[in-house]
Design a protein around this motif. Structure first.
Motif, PDB file in Angstrom:
ATOM      1  N   ALA A  93     -99.383 -40.351  94.992  1.00 33.47           N
ATOM      2  CA  ALA A  93     -98.019 -39.857  95.024  1.00 33.47           C
ATOM      3  C   ALA A  93     -97.889 -38.470  94.461  1.00 33.47           C
ATOM      4  O   ALA A  93     -97.027 -37.734  94.840  1.00 33.47           O
ATOM      5  CB  ALA A  93     -97.133 -40.802  94.247  1.00 33.47           C
TER       6      ALA A  93
ATOM      7  N   ASP B  15     -86.932 -44.356  97.445  1.00 32.23           N
ATOM      8  CA  ASP B  15     -87.754 -44.776  96.320  1.00 32.23           C
ATOM      9  C   ASP B  15     -87.738 -43.623  95.330  1.00 32.23           C
ATOM     10  O   ASP B  15     -88.424 -42.617  95.524  1.00 32.23           O
ATOM     11  CB  ASP B  15     -89.184 -45.094  96.764  1.00 32.23           C
ATOM     12  CG  ASP B  15     -90.039 -45.635  95.628  1.00 32.23           C
ATOM     13  OD1 ASP B  15     -89.614 -45.540  94.454  1.00 32.23           O
ATOM     14  OD2 ASP B  15     -91.132 -46.155  95.904  1.00 32.23           O
TER      15      ASP B  15
ATOM     16  N   ALA C 289     -96.878 -46.892  89.911  1.00 28.77           N
ATOM     17  CA  ALA C 289     -96.516 -45.522  90.248  1.00 28.77           C
ATOM     18  C   ALA C 289     -95.296 -45.035  89.486  1.00 28.77           C
ATOM     19  O   ALA C 289     -95.117 -43.840  89.291  1.00 28.77           O
ATOM     20  CB  ALA C 289     -96.260 -45.404  91.756  1.00 28.77           C
ATOM     21  N   ASP C 290     -94.438 -45.965  89.053  1.00 27.73           N
ATOM     22  CA  ASP C 290     -93.246 -45.566  88.308  1.00 27.73           C
ATOM     23  C   ASP C 290     -93.402 -45.782  86.806  1.00 27.73           C
ATOM     24  O   ASP C 290     -92.487 -45.515  86.040  1.00 27.73           O
ATOM     25  CB  ASP C 290     -92.003 -46.301  88.820  1.00 27.73           C
ATOM     26  CG  ASP C 290     -92.164 -47.822  88.790  1.00 27.73           C
ATOM     27  OD1 ASP C 290     -93.086 -48.323  88.098  1.00 27.73           O
ATOM     28  OD2 ASP C 290     -91.377 -48.519  89.459  1.00 27.73           O
TER      29      ASP C 290
ATOM     30  N   ARG D   1     -94.492 -50.153  98.380  1.00 31.55           N
ATOM     31  CA  ARG D   1     -95.393 -49.072  97.980  1.00 31.55           C
ATOM     32  C   ARG D   1     -96.822 -49.407  98.358  1.00 31.55           C
ATOM     33  O   ARG D   1     -97.189 -50.581  98.519  1.00 31.55           O
ATOM     34  CB  ARG D   1     -95.313 -48.819  96.461  1.00 31.55           C
ATOM     35  CG  ARG D   1     -94.019 -48.177  96.018  1.00 31.55           C
ATOM     36  CD  ARG D   1     -94.011 -47.928  94.531  1.00 31.55           C
ATOM     37  NE  ARG D   1     -92.727 -47.375  94.088  1.00 31.55           N
ATOM     38  CZ  ARG D   1     -92.262 -47.497  92.859  1.00 31.55           C
ATOM     39  NH1 ARG D   1     -92.971 -48.129  91.936  1.00 31.55           N
ATOM     40  NH2 ARG D   1     -91.094 -46.972  92.536  1.00 31.55           N
TER      41      ARG D   1
ATOM     42  N   GLY E 120     -88.769 -43.545  92.324  1.00 31.81           N
ATOM     43  CA  GLY E 120     -89.901 -43.511  91.414  1.00 31.81           C
ATOM     44  C   GLY E 120     -89.536 -43.709  89.965  1.00 31.81           C
ATOM     45  O   GLY E 120     -88.884 -44.675  89.578  1.00 31.81           O
ATOM     46  N   ARG E 121     -89.943 -42.762  89.129  1.00 33.88           N
ATOM     47  CA  ARG E 121     -89.777 -42.886  87.683  1.00 33.88           C
ATOM     48  C   ARG E 121     -88.319 -43.058  87.287  1.00 33.88           C
ATOM     49  O   ARG E 121     -88.011 -43.689  86.273  1.00 33.88           O
ATOM     50  CB  ARG E 121     -90.371 -41.645  87.007  1.00 33.88           C
ATOM     51  CG  ARG E 121     -90.318 -41.662  85.484  1.00 33.88           C
ATOM     52  CD  ARG E 121     -91.144 -42.783  84.906  1.00 33.88           C
ATOM     53  NE  ARG E 121     -91.265 -42.669  83.450  1.00 33.88           N
ATOM     54  CZ  ARG E 121     -91.750 -43.623  82.675  1.00 33.88           C
ATOM     55  NH1 ARG E 121     -92.141 -44.778  83.212  1.00 33.88           N
ATOM     56  NH2 ARG E 121     -91.852 -43.443  81.378  1.00 33.88           N
TER      57      ARG E 121
ATOM     58  N   PHE F 226     -93.540 -39.540  90.415  1.00 34.52           N
ATOM     59  CA  PHE F 226     -94.481 -40.658  90.408  1.00 34.52           C
ATOM     60  C   PHE F 226     -95.676 -40.292  89.532  1.00 34.52           C
ATOM     61  O   PHE F 226     -95.984 -39.116  89.335  1.00 34.52           O
ATOM     62  CB  PHE F 226     -94.942 -40.974  91.830  1.00 34.52           C
ATOM     63  CG  PHE F 226     -93.832 -41.447  92.724  1.00 34.52           C
ATOM     64  CD1 PHE F 226     -93.534 -42.798  92.833  1.00 34.52           C
ATOM     65  CD2 PHE F 226     -93.070 -40.536  93.456  1.00 34.52           C
ATOM     66  CE1 PHE F 226     -92.499 -43.227  93.653  1.00 34.52           C
ATOM     67  CE2 PHE F 226     -92.037 -40.956  94.273  1.00 34.52           C
ATOM     68  CZ  PHE F 226     -91.756 -42.308  94.371  1.00 34.52           C
TER      69      PHE F 226
ATOM     70  N   TYR G 141     -87.644 -39.130  92.039  1.00 30.47           N
ATOM     71  CA  TYR G 141     -88.772 -38.934  92.960  1.00 30.47           C
ATOM     72  C   TYR G 141     -90.051 -38.483  92.264  1.00 30.47           C
ATOM     73  O   TYR G 141     -90.938 -37.904  92.901  1.00 30.47           O
ATOM     74  CB  TYR G 141     -88.382 -37.964  94.080  1.00 30.47           C
ATOM     75  CG  TYR G 141     -87.164 -38.420  94.835  1.00 30.47           C
ATOM     76  CD1 TYR G 141     -87.233 -39.519  95.687  1.00 30.47           C
ATOM     77  CD2 TYR G 141     -85.932 -37.785  94.679  1.00 30.47           C
ATOM     78  CE1 TYR G 141     -86.108 -39.973  96.356  1.00 30.47           C
ATOM     79  CE2 TYR G 141     -84.805 -38.232  95.357  1.00 30.47           C
ATOM     80  CZ  TYR G 141     -84.899 -39.327  96.190  1.00 30.47           C
ATOM     81  OH  TYR G 141     -83.790 -39.774  96.844  1.00 30.47           O
TER      82      TYR G 141
ATOM     83  N   HIS H  86     -97.491 -42.398  97.675  1.00 31.67           N
ATOM     84  CA  HIS H  86     -96.936 -43.606  97.058  1.00 31.67           C
ATOM     85  C   HIS H  86     -96.502 -44.613  98.121  1.00 31.67           C
ATOM     86  O   HIS H  86     -96.460 -45.817  97.854  1.00 31.67           O
ATOM     87  CB  HIS H  86     -95.756 -43.248  96.139  1.00 31.67           C
ATOM     88  CG  HIS H  86     -94.514 -42.875  96.875  1.00 31.67           C
ATOM     89  ND1 HIS H  86     -94.246 -41.592  97.290  1.00 31.67           N
ATOM     90  CD2 HIS H  86     -93.450 -43.607  97.272  1.00 31.67           C
ATOM     91  CE1 HIS H  86     -93.079 -41.558  97.910  1.00 31.67           C
ATOM     92  NE2 HIS H  86     -92.578 -42.764  97.920  1.00 31.67           N
TER      93      HIS H  86
END
Length: 444
Positions: free
Chosen positions: A6, A305, A119-120, A101, A307-308, A321, A319, A337
């Motif tokens: 990602a 998505d 990923a997050d 994902r 992400g974090r 990652f 967005y 990702h």
């Protein structure tokens, strides 16, 4: 568990000075292992008894044949049949959606420096907590997990799309749907009871854990600790040509050396892909391509998505990652990702030559099992929810030099090839067990 590349092998802004090379990995970078516990974890990892419908093992989505991933952009868990790119929907139990994902590779996830999972980063080391890590369960989190890698194993077995099964299909999925996870009548205890009911497993647990031999019941934490011990041992990867180079044992070939110079110099890759694990364990918004259902609740209709941001709630984390490790990256396609790119060269060209979303994107770049979810995979009009938001959030700075030339891309690819561990290419250290104690089929 999402091996997204990602944080793209992106051109982070960098000056002309080269980054220093990392120190080589040593035994001190990994926890000590008990081989009896490793062997127990190996059997559990390959045994579908842990899934709600007894049809999916950890190896189904993290198979050595596919670099400890599944060879798909977005996989099918529950409701799928077959292995790897051949996996397809079960017409008698159609999946509700793709996994949102890309399945992450497992190389070196047991290393002590691997402090963030997923990923997050929804599981991450936190010395301030009694458990030593933070998870979405917060106060419901039980003690007994030996590491964040062990804690990670609790998530796939609780996901209805990954391993638990859809609502009302089995006793595990019913418990999860009703919110009963921990405690003596929760889903984890139900899974543990399944394992304890198999005599071979019962004896192995007694042999490995003295307090179980003394009369304590097998807990889910024991199962997860054994699986983590197995992954830490079998998927340790530190015998690549790059490792040998760092130890002063060999020289890389000229193309790989030029790629190393670019990676740690002008191309700036090592700004994010740093250290011996080739990841800074941080989160970056790199404008990566989104495909598939996104991380949305069942009642939501978007395909985003973020992400974090889903973990922290902070707008500045949108967005972003986790930087993926590049160990054995040549074995772990597709990339991103959401696995939007099946070809590493194409991924490099799309993401290293500019600081913006590649345009246009062709869904043919992905590897997706055929499902009647085309609109979910990629809207028919070619648009994508919040595409502008992804681009605006990108922290990738345009480089001062012209876009990378083919020769430079070739050199970077040669360096990435030098990260491939021959032992990993052969499937890890231990191989696939012939049978598992449950008697269920071992996917080969």
């Amino acid at each position: 568990m999402i091996r997204p590349l990602a944080v793209a092998l992106a051109l982070c802004a960098t000056g002309p000075a080269a980054e220093p090379l990392p120190a080589p990995l040593t035994d001190a970078d990994f926890p000590p292992v008990d081989m009896a516990e490793v062997e127990l974890g190996r059997l559990l990892f390959w045994d579908a008894e842990l899934s709600g419908n007894r049809n999916i093992s950890c190896a189904s989505c993290h198979h050595p044949r596919f670099g400890t991933s599944d060879g798909l952009s977005l996989g099918i868990g529950e409701g799928g049949i077959g292995l790897g790119p051949d996996r397809r929907p079960d017409p008698d139990n159609y999946p509700e959606q793709r996994i949102p994902r890309n399945a992450p590779a497992l190389w070196n996830v047991g290393a002590l420096g691997f402090t963030v999972m997923f990923a997050d980063g929804r599981i991450e080391a936190d010395p301030g907590r009694s458990t030593g890590f933070r998870t979405p369960l917060e106060d419901e989190m039980v003690t007994g997990f030996d590491s964040i890698l062990s804690a990670q194993t609790m998530f796939p077995v609780l996901s209805q799309d990954e391993m638990a099964g859809h609502y009302a299909e089995n006793e595990i999925s019913r418990l999860i749907r009703s919110g009963r996870i921990t405690g003596p009548d929760g889903a984890w205890s139900a899974i543990s009871a399944r394992i304890a009911a198999i005599p071979e497993y019962e004896q192995m647990f007694k042999d490995v854990y003295p307090d179980i031999d003394a009369g304590r019941h097998i807990a889910f934490t024991d199962i997860s600790n054994a699986i983590a011990a197995y992954m830490a041992f079998d998927f340790r990867s530190d015998t690549s040509p790059f490792d040998a180079y760092l130890r002063g044992d060999v020289q890389l070939d000229p193309d790989a050396m030029e790629g190393l110079r670019l990676f740690y110099g002008d191309a700036g890759c090592s700004t994010c892909h740093s250290g011996p694990l080739l990841t800074d364990m941080q989160f970056h918004a790199m404008g990566d391509q989104q495909i598939g259902p996104g991380k949305a609740e069942r009642f939501e209709s978007h395909q985003r998505d973020t992400g974090r941001q889903r973990v922290t709630g902070r707008p500045e984390d949108a967005y972003a990652f986790r930087t993926p490790s590049l160990r054995n990256v040549t074995l772990t396609a597709p990339y991103g990702h959401a696995g939007a790119y099946s070809d590493l060269r194409r991924y490099l060209v799309a993401h290293m030559s500019r600081g913006e979303l590649p345009e246009p994107y062709d869904l043919g770049e992905a590897i997706l099992p055929d499902m009647e979810l085309t609109d979910e995979d990629w809207p028919m009009d070619g648009s994508l929810s919040d595409r502008a938001g992804i681009a605006d959030a990108s922290r990738t700075a345009p480089i001062d030099t012209p876009a990378l030339q083919d020769a430079e891309i070739n050199s970077i690819l040669a360096f990435l090839q030098a990260l491939e561990d021959p032992q990993a290419a052969n499937g890890g250290r231990m191989g696939i067990p012939e049978t598992v104690p449950s008697g269920l089929v071992v996917e080969r």
